[in-house]
Every structure is written in C-alpha cells, then in structure tokens.
Scaffold this active site. Sequence first.
Site, short mmCIF file in Angstrom:
data_model
loop_
_atom_site.label_atom_id
_atom_site.label_comp_id
_atom_site.label_asym_id
_atom_site.label_seq_id
_atom_site.Cartn_x
_atom_site.Cartn_y
_atom_site.Cartn_z
N ARG A 234 74.59 22.98 49.23
CA ARG A 234 73.69 24.02 48.72
C ARG A 234 72.63 24.29 49.77
O ARG A 234 72.13 23.35 50.42
CB ARG A 234 73.01 23.58 47.41
CG ARG A 234 73.88 23.63 46.17
CD ARG A 234 74.27 25.05 45.74
NE ARG A 234 75.10 25.05 44.55
CZ ARG A 234 76.44 25.07 44.55
NH1 ARG A 234 77.10 25.10 45.68
NH2 ARG A 234 77.11 25.08 43.41
N GLU A 263 70.88 32.89 49.81
CA GLU A 263 72.21 33.52 49.88
C GLU A 263 72.46 34.53 48.78
O GLU A 263 73.30 35.42 48.95
CB GLU A 263 73.32 32.46 49.89
CG GLU A 263 73.49 31.70 48.60
CD GLU A 263 74.66 30.70 48.65
OE1 GLU A 263 74.72 29.92 49.63
OE2 GLU A 263 75.47 30.70 47.72
N HIS A 295 79.73 31.07 51.76
CA HIS A 295 80.08 30.28 50.57
C HIS A 295 81.57 30.42 50.25
O HIS A 295 81.96 30.76 49.13
CB HIS A 295 79.22 30.71 49.37
CG HIS A 295 78.98 29.58 48.41
ND1 HIS A 295 77.76 29.26 47.90
CD2 HIS A 295 79.84 28.67 47.86
CE1 HIS A 295 77.86 28.23 47.08
NE2 HIS A 295 79.12 27.85 47.05
P1 NAI Z 1 79.93 14.82 42.95
O1 NAI Z 1 79.05 14.78 41.76
O2 NAI Z 1 81.33 14.30 42.83
O3 NAI Z 1 79.26 14.09 44.19
C1 NAI Z 1 77.90 14.17 44.49
C2 NAI Z 1 77.50 12.84 45.10
O4 NAI Z 1 76.15 12.96 45.53
C3 NAI Z 1 77.58 11.68 44.10
O5 NAI Z 1 78.27 10.59 44.67
C4 NAI Z 1 76.12 11.35 43.83
O6 NAI Z 1 75.89 9.97 43.55
C5 NAI Z 1 75.49 11.77 45.15
N1 NAI Z 1 74.06 11.98 45.06
C6 NAI Z 1 73.33 12.43 44.00
N2 NAI Z 1 72.03 12.45 44.30
C7 NAI Z 1 71.93 12.01 45.57
C8 NAI Z 1 70.83 11.81 46.44
N3 NAI Z 1 69.58 12.03 46.03
N4 NAI Z 1 71.10 11.36 47.67
C9 NAI Z 1 72.36 11.11 48.07
N5 NAI Z 1 73.44 11.27 47.29
C10 NAI Z 1 73.23 11.73 46.06
O7 NAI Z 1 79.96 16.36 43.38
P2 NAI Z 1 81.01 17.08 44.34
O8 NAI Z 1 82.10 17.69 43.53
O9 NAI Z 1 81.38 16.17 45.45
O10 NAI Z 1 80.14 18.32 44.88
C11 NAI Z 1 79.01 18.09 45.70
C12 NAI Z 1 78.27 19.39 45.88
O11 NAI Z 1 79.07 20.31 46.63
C13 NAI Z 1 77.97 20.17 44.57
O12 NAI Z 1 76.78 19.70 43.96
C14 NAI Z 1 77.84 21.58 45.05
O13 NAI Z 1 76.47 21.83 45.34
C15 NAI Z 1 78.63 21.62 46.36
N6 NAI Z 1 79.80 22.51 46.28
C16 NAI Z 1 79.94 23.51 47.21
C17 NAI Z 1 81.03 24.35 47.19
C18 NAI Z 1 81.23 25.42 48.21
O14 NAI Z 1 82.12 26.29 48.04
N7 NAI Z 1 80.49 25.46 49.31
C19 NAI Z 1 82.04 24.24 46.13
C20 NAI Z 1 81.85 23.11 45.24
C21 NAI Z 1 80.74 22.30 45.31
#
Ligand code: NAI
Length: 332
Positions: A234, A263, A295
């Site tokens: 993000r 964005e 994105h």
């Molecule tokens: P997820 O929930 O599986 O993984 C997120 C990880 O970040 C978890 O392991 C969590 O413990 C960790 N986390 C939470 N707070 C934290 C902090 N303060 N410091 C360090 N780590 C922390 O989510 P997923 O599916 O891996 O997605 C991650 C992000 O990717 C989403 O939140 C979204 O913003 C972004 N995304 C971007 C896309 C794109 O097209 N560019 C598409 C899908 C998701």
Amino acid sequence: MKITFFSAKPYDKQFFDQYNDAYGFDMEYLETHLGPHIVNAVEDTKAVCVFVNDKVNEEVIAVLAAKGVKIIALRCAGFNNVDLEAARRYGLRVCRVPEYSPQAVAEHAVAMLLTLNRKTHKAYNRVREQNFSLNGLLGFNLYGRTVGVIGAGKIGAAFCKIMLGFGCKVVAYDIAANEELQSSGVTYAALDEVLRISDILSLHCPLNEKTHYLINQATIGLMKKGVTLINTSRGGLINTTDVIHALKQKQIAYLGIDVYEQEEKLFFKDLSGSIIEDDTIQRLMSFPNVLVTAHQAFFTEDALSEIAQVTLHSVDSLGKGEAPENAAVMLI
Ligand code: NAI
C-alpha cells in the site's frame, strides 16, 4: 438480489458476469468510485462491491445503511479503506477475498525487481530503436544478495520462497514468525536489523496505524546505501517525499512501486490526454531508476477468477443469512 459495483472496469464485468451464471444476481456496474459524492445515488441494492480505492468511511456507511444496503463486499484482500467499526455499528456485514492469489502479487514484485536490476524496460525500447549498445544497462546479480521482507504473510511468504530459489539470503520482519518459512531457510530479525543488512527490501505488510510511513527519513537512514526498495503493498507505507530525497541522495538506488499514496486520483484510469496535477508522481516518474506500475500486481486471470468466485459465493451466503464456510472472508 442486486449487487452494485463501484470502480468497475471491463475486466470486472467480464469475470463477474462469467461466474454470475451460477447465481443470477442483478449486477449494476458503476465506473465511479464509492465515496460521499455518489453514495446518495445508491438505490434498491442489498450489496455494494468495492475495490481498493473506494472510500467506505462512516459518512458513506451511514447512507448505505439508511438505504437498506446490508453487505459491503470488498473484491480485494486489504481493507484499510473501510471503517469496520462504523460498519459494525450500522449493522452491515463486510466480506473480502483474503487470498485470491498471493503468487500473483509476489511474482509482480519479483518482475519489478528483475526489471530494475537488469534494466529490461530500457533494453526493450533501445533494441526497438536499433540501438544494440550495452552502455548504461549494467545490472547486478540477485544470487547471494540479502533480501529483506517486511511482512511475511501470504504474499510475503510466496515472495520469500521465490527469492530463496534465486539463491538469495532472505531475512524477514513480521510481528508473528512463520515456522514453515523458517524451516525453508528464511531467518527473522528485528525491523532495524532487516533494514540495515538488506540489499533489497520488499514491503508486504498491511497498511495500518503502526505501518503508516514505515519507510521514512529515519528508517531510510538505517538502510544500506544503494538499496533497492519494492512496494506492492500500500502506498501509505512509504513517505514519498522522504523517498524522493533518498533517491536524489542515491541512498535508494532503485525503487519499484505498484502502489502510491495518492493513487486514487490516478490509477486505473487512462489519463494519457490529461495534465497530471500531482507533481510528486511526476517527480518519481522522472527518475531513470524508478519503476511505477498502476496497482497491477493482483492482475492475473487466475486472481480475477478467484476474486469473482469468492465474492459471489460470500454475497450469496450472506444474502441467505448463512455464514460463508471460509471464516477468513468475513471482516464484520
Ligand atoms: P497477510 O495478512 O497474509 O500478511 C500480512 C503480514 O503482515 C502478516 O504476516 C502480518 O503478521 C504482518 N504484519 C502485520 N502488521 C505488521 C507490522 N506492523 N509489521 C510487520 N509485519 C506486520 O496479507 P497478504 O495477503 O500477504 O497481503 C499483504 C498486503 O498486500 C495487503 O495488506 C495489501 O495491502 C497488499 N496487496 C496488494 C495487492 C496489489 O495488487 N498490489 C493485492 C493484494 C494485496
């Protein structure tokens, strides 16, 4: 039952219509994003389907609730754009697609990295102009480099595994360690340590109060000079002004971003005939060592199929008063 889509694009219609055969929902596709400017136009609909840049704040939720909307279905994983507390208070159910294709996003992060480190975007244009010179295309190997991953959840874990395959040392920072990743060779370290030792950094944590501007002047100061930074998570994870300063100072040697804090005014639109008023993105795009994509990390056939199927199934279950089998889709 009617579902009103906001920020709808031709590809959303293509995939959702394809999978709607099994449900027969009345689908209304609106191009505009959801926000206070349009919410009063919502009529006779039980569910709104929104995407990453739709603004679903308390003001919007109050109007949706008053108009009889019962379900907010996010056709994405991240939910930082929805006021969940307000949704709870107004009695709306909120679902999302928690895992449509972590590999799609992880592979795009790798694609950005490979583009930047081997300058294939420049080579492509150069060869088409019959310029076969290699001057200025010097790259660096990924093999043996240290890759820091901030947030080793589903996408971060997929990214870690790809980088291990390249022969990189992979070190992760997360608030919760994943044992399976550790046994595959990923080590965990404190954030400062990850920032300090990494040649390449990739951001995969969610945007929230704790991670907002995680990359700022102070944290950039900890990084190796010449670091490569990739952000497919993000835009708000990065203080763009500080990153621009670091690019000028050559502290950051390469930047790849698929997300950008402002964005919503730019991405997913064809602005090729417009004057862009956002000077920050123009400055970013002027750097030869910065790659911006709009994105698109999620944008694969596999992911769009999964998004449509999971979203329609969740709305169908909620419409019937049932809980979807996959509890992870429900936010409220
Ligand atoms: P997820 O929930 O599986 O993984 C997120 C990880 O970040 C978890 O392991 C969590 O413990 C960790 N986390 C939470 N707070 C934290 C902090 N303060 N410091 C360090 N780590 C922390 O989510 P997923 O599916 O891996 O997605 C991650 C992000 O990717 C989403 O939140 C979204 O913003 C972004 N995304 C971007 C896309 C794109 O097209 N560019 C598409 C899908 C998701």
